[in-house]
Motif scaffolding. Structure first.
Motif, PDB file in Angstrom:
ATOM      1  N   GLY A 308      58.316 -11.069 -20.684  1.00  0.00           N
ATOM      2  CA  GLY A 308      59.166  -9.959 -20.270  1.00  0.00           C
ATOM      3  C   GLY A 308      60.470  -9.994 -21.047  1.00  0.00           C
ATOM      4  O   GLY A 308      60.928 -11.051 -21.496  1.00  0.00           O
ATOM      5  N   GLY A 309      61.086  -8.835 -21.201  1.00  0.00           N
ATOM      6  CA  GLY A 309      62.262  -8.708 -22.048  1.00  0.00           C
ATOM      7  C   GLY A 309      63.440  -9.564 -21.660  1.00  0.00           C
ATOM      8  O   GLY A 309      64.272  -9.905 -22.518  1.00  0.00           O
ATOM      9  N   VAL A 310      63.562  -9.925 -20.376  1.00  0.00           N
ATOM     10  CA  VAL A 310      64.690 -10.756 -19.944  1.00  0.00           C
ATOM     11  C   VAL A 310      64.671 -12.106 -20.645  1.00  0.00           C
ATOM     12  O   VAL A 310      65.728 -12.715 -20.868  1.00  0.00           O
ATOM     13  N   TRP A 311      63.485 -12.578 -21.040  1.00  0.00           N
ATOM     14  CA  TRP A 311      63.392 -13.887 -21.699  1.00  0.00           C
ATOM     15  C   TRP A 311      63.850 -13.855 -23.151  1.00  0.00           C
ATOM     16  O   TRP A 311      63.813 -14.877 -23.835  1.00  0.00           O
ATOM     17  N   GLN A 312      64.338 -12.714 -23.624  1.00  0.00           N
ATOM     18  CA  GLN A 312      65.035 -12.690 -24.907  1.00  0.00           C
ATOM     19  C   GLN A 312      66.459 -13.224 -24.765  1.00  0.00           C
ATOM     20  O   GLN A 312      67.153 -13.419 -25.768  1.00  0.00           O
ATOM     21  N   ASN A 313      66.868 -13.461 -23.533  1.00  0.00           N
ATOM     22  CA  ASN A 313      68.145 -14.110 -23.234  1.00  0.00           C
ATOM     23  C   ASN A 313      67.981 -15.602 -23.522  1.00  0.00           C
ATOM     24  O   ASN A 313      67.355 -16.341 -22.752  1.00  0.00           O
ATOM     25  N   ILE A 314      68.525 -16.054 -24.641  1.00  0.00           N
ATOM     26  CA  ILE A 314      68.299 -17.430 -25.101  1.00  0.00           C
ATOM     27  C   ILE A 314      68.926 -18.446 -24.148  1.00  0.00           C
ATOM     28  O   ILE A 314      68.365 -19.527 -23.917  1.00  0.00           O
ATOM     29  N   GLY A 328      57.995 -31.711 -15.306  1.00  0.00           N
ATOM     30  CA  GLY A 328      56.637 -32.002 -15.738  1.00  0.00           C
ATOM     31  C   GLY A 328      55.742 -30.800 -15.956  1.00  0.00           C
ATOM     32  O   GLY A 328      54.529 -30.939 -16.139  1.00  0.00           O
ATOM     33  N   PHE A 329      56.317 -29.605 -15.969  1.00  0.00           N
ATOM     34  CA  PHE A 329      55.523 -28.405 -16.211  1.00  0.00           C
ATOM     35  C   PHE A 329      55.259 -28.218 -17.703  1.00  0.00           C
ATOM     36  O   PHE A 329      56.085 -28.583 -18.543  1.00  0.00           O
ATOM     37  N   SER A 330      54.105 -27.636 -18.008  1.00  0.00           N
ATOM     38  CA  SER A 330      53.810 -27.172 -19.366  1.00  0.00           C
ATOM     39  C   SER A 330      54.288 -25.728 -19.457  1.00  0.00           C
ATOM     40  O   SER A 330      53.836 -24.873 -18.697  1.00  0.00           O
ATOM     41  N   VAL A 331      55.213 -25.448 -20.372  1.00  0.00           N
ATOM     42  CA  VAL A 331      55.847 -24.132 -20.436  1.00  0.00           C
ATOM     43  C   VAL A 331      55.348 -23.372 -21.663  1.00  0.00           C
ATOM     44  O   VAL A 331      55.431 -23.866 -22.791  1.00  0.00           O
ATOM     45  N   LEU A 332      54.840 -22.155 -21.427  1.00  0.00           N
ATOM     46  CA  LEU A 332      54.360 -21.294 -22.497  1.00  0.00           C
ATOM     47  C   LEU A 332      55.391 -20.204 -22.770  1.00  0.00           C
ATOM     48  O   LEU A 332      55.829 -19.515 -21.834  1.00  0.00           O
ATOM     49  N   ILE A 333      55.771 -20.049 -24.036  1.00  0.00           N
ATOM     50  CA  ILE A 333      56.673 -18.965 -24.438  1.00  0.00           C
ATOM     51  C   ILE A 333      56.020 -18.216 -25.596  1.00  0.00           C
ATOM     52  O   ILE A 333      55.016 -18.659 -26.156  1.00  0.00           O
ATOM     53  N   HIS A 334      56.601 -17.088 -25.952  1.00  0.00           N
ATOM     54  CA  HIS A 334      56.048 -16.290 -27.049  1.00  0.00           C
ATOM     55  C   HIS A 334      56.426 -16.880 -28.404  1.00  0.00           C
ATOM     56  O   HIS A 334      57.526 -17.397 -28.577  1.00  0.00           O
ATOM     57  N   HIS A 335      55.483 -16.772 -29.347  1.00  0.00           N
ATOM     58  CA  HIS A 335      55.698 -17.274 -30.705  1.00  0.00           C
ATOM     59  C   HIS A 335      55.468 -16.183 -31.757  1.00  0.00           C
ATOM     60  O   HIS A 335      56.278 -15.984 -32.646  1.00  0.00           O
ATOM     61  N   ASN A 336      54.331 -15.496 -31.656  1.00  0.00           N
ATOM     62  CA  ASN A 336      53.947 -14.497 -32.661  1.00  0.00           C
ATOM     63  C   ASN A 336      54.022 -13.063 -32.149  1.00  0.00           C
ATOM     64  O   ASN A 336      53.951 -12.123 -32.934  1.00  0.00           O
ATOM     65  N   PRO A 338      56.047 -10.307 -29.398  1.00  0.00           N
ATOM     66  CA  PRO A 338      57.311 -10.170 -28.665  1.00  0.00           C
ATOM     67  C   PRO A 338      57.171 -10.436 -27.169  1.00  0.00           C
ATOM     68  O   PRO A 338      56.158 -10.102 -26.559  1.00  0.00           O
ATOM     69  N   ALA A 339      58.216 -11.019 -26.595  1.00  0.00           N
ATOM     70  CA  ALA A 339      58.253 -11.204 -25.140  1.00  0.00           C
ATOM     71  C   ALA A 339      58.474  -9.873 -24.434  1.00  0.00           C
ATOM     72  O   ALA A 339      58.090  -9.720 -23.262  1.00  0.00           O
ATOM     73  N   ASN A 340      59.068  -8.901 -25.125  1.00  0.00           N
ATOM     74  CA  ASN A 340      59.347  -7.604 -24.500  1.00  0.00           C
ATOM     75  C   ASN A 340      58.096  -6.720 -24.539  1.00  0.00           C
ATOM     76  O   ASN A 340      56.988  -7.199 -24.786  1.00  0.00           O
ATOM     77  N   ASP A 341      58.273  -5.426 -24.338  1.00  0.00           N
ATOM     78  CA  ASP A 341      57.118  -4.529 -24.219  1.00  0.00           C
ATOM     79  C   ASP A 341      56.327  -4.368 -25.508  1.00  0.00           C
ATOM     80  O   ASP A 341      55.232  -3.803 -25.493  1.00  0.00           O
ATOM     81  N   GLY A 342      56.857  -4.877 -26.618  1.00  0.00           N
ATOM     82  CA  GLY A 342      56.091  -4.870 -27.856  1.00  0.00           C
ATOM     83  C   GLY A 342      54.840  -5.729 -27.785  1.00  0.00           C
ATOM     84  O   GLY A 342      53.940  -5.592 -28.613  1.00  0.00           O
ATOM     85  N   GLY A 343      54.757  -6.621 -26.780  1.00  0.00           N
ATOM     86  CA  GLY A 343      53.580  -7.469 -26.618  1.00  0.00           C
ATOM     87  C   GLY A 343      52.604  -6.979 -25.570  1.00  0.00           C
ATOM     88  O   GLY A 343      51.533  -7.575 -25.390  1.00  0.00           O
ATOM     89  N   ILE A 344      52.952  -5.898 -24.875  1.00  0.00           N
ATOM     90  CA  ILE A 344      52.127  -5.410 -23.762  1.00  0.00           C
ATOM     91  C   ILE A 344      50.706  -5.060 -24.203  1.00  0.00           C
ATOM     92  O   ILE A 344      49.736  -5.354 -23.507  1.00  0.00           O
ATOM     93  N   ALA A 345      50.574  -4.415 -25.360  1.00  0.00           N
ATOM     94  CA  ALA A 345      49.252  -3.948 -25.800  1.00  0.00           C
ATOM     95  C   ALA A 345      48.261  -5.108 -25.951  1.00  0.00           C
ATOM     96  O   ALA A 345      47.091  -4.983 -25.581  1.00  0.00           O
TER      97      ALA A 345
END
Length: 358
Positions: A308-314, A328-336, A338-345
């Motif tokens: 989601g777009g809020v996670w563009q807040n570094i 101890g959590f495994s955390v997944l973030i975006h790499h390739n 976008p975290a915003n709506d550009g990744g929705i499709a």
């Protein structure tokens, strides 16, 4: 071969063939005929380029998105099946795909953005999901507040702040910066609108919460572009501040009442806005830690997807990753993607593909 039509803002589309997903270039916000034309021409170009003829369409749940209307119309004309997919589930699936997760892998999704059409017809945006490509559960969400004028309020953080205070039964006092930005007639009109709920929608948006806090502490009352209030709020963060505002979880709801009590108390006692900004960011990260710990205790899940777009807040991203990994959590973030709506499709496509397999 699937065509996923994406969202309204920051639109991209995505086509699949065999085991490949082809995410398009950035189309932009589908708010006028010219952009819609570019969207349609782009789809045709990609279909020709990769020799794809879609046998299934995927789109957002929102009935008024131009991308959704395109998908509905094309599905009818070509007699194709259409899956309409909840916005925040698509965000979560996008992050899972970006991290090469398999169909049977469940995760906790911290999905924070400005706007997304919920399964209940309300505007979601501060969502804690549990699920995978195939299904999801909405486990927690921010307290619902009124959003006067719907999406048009995005340019007016002052209006959002006053609406959230009204929704949580806080009085509008003369010392409030958002109130001072209005004249008495505008304030009375807004109050009447909120009381009668005229052209107001219910929202759980995390993006709108950032806008409201920014306005409340005097950072930004009107915005000239999306996210401006939140960006300026982040830029004021004091990196040495360790205090965190409280955002307690009450059953399925993440309460905002204590947060606003603490922001107002600090503001009125003369605390620097750099400290207030940092305490707010710290509070959101701490809330993320608490909800993930509770879900892990319930289900044993140890993987968390941030989308989601809020996670563009570094600032928020780094603080939250640090807290979750410390637990101890495994955390997944975006790499390739976008975290915003550009990744929705991409998320829509992955969900549709796995529903088809079922």
């Amino acid at each position: 071969e699937i065509l996923a039509c994406g969202a309204e803002l920051k639109n991209t589309f995505c086509l699949s063939r065999d085991h490949y997903a082809f995410l398009s270039h950035h189309i932009g916000d589908l708010e006028n005929y010219e952009t819609l034309q570019s969207f349609e021409e782009g789809i045709q170009h990609y279909q020709n380029l990769f020799r794809i003829r879609p046998s299934l369409l995927a789109a957002d749940l929102h009935p008024d998105y131009l991308s959704t209307k395109y998908a509905v119309d094309r599905a009818r004309k070509e007699n194709l099946p259409l899956y309409q997919i909840q916005h925040h589930h698509a965000h979560m699936a996008s992050c899972l795909a970006d991290n090469h997760r398999h169909a049977d892998e469940q995760a906790i999704g911290l999905i924070f953005d400005g706007t997304g059409y919920g399964t209940d017809g309300k505007i979601w945006g501060g969502e804690v999901l549990v699920g995978s490509y195939t299904s999801f559960q909405r486990r927690f969400h921010l307290t619902e507040t009124l959003l006067p004028g719907g999406d048009s309020a995005i340019r007016n953080p002052a209006k959002i702040a006053l609406a959230q205070l009204f929704s949580l039964d806080f009085p509008w006092t003369d010392d409030l910066a958002p109130l001072r930005s209005f004249d008495s007639g505008q304030a009375a009109l807004l109050q009447s609108q909120l009381k009668q709920q005229i052209n107001c929608v219910q929202t759980t948006s995390m993006g709108r919460l950032f806008d409201a806090v920014s306005a409340l502490i005097g950072v930004r009352q009107t915005a000239t572009y999306e996210g401006q209030a939140a960006i300026e709020l982040e830029n004021l963060c004091d990196p040495t501040e360790t205090v965190a505002y409280s955002m307690p979880v009450l059953e399925e709801e993440i309460s905002l009442t204590e947060l606003y009590q603490q922001v107002l108390a600090d503001l009125r006692s003369g605390s620097p806005i750099t400290c207030i900004s940092a305490r707010f960011h710290n509070g959101v990260s701490e809330m993320c830690r608490q909800v993930c710990l509770q879900i892990r205790q319930e289900s044993g899940l140890n993987t968390v997807a941030l989308s989601g777009g809020v996670w563009q807040n570094i600032t928020l991203l780094v603080k939250t990753i640090h807290m979750l990994r410390h637990e101890g959590f495994s955390v997944l973030i975006h790499h390739n993607v976008p975290a915003n709506d550009g990744g929705i499709a991409l998320g829509q496509l992955m969900i549709a593909a796995h529903q088809l397999e079922r």
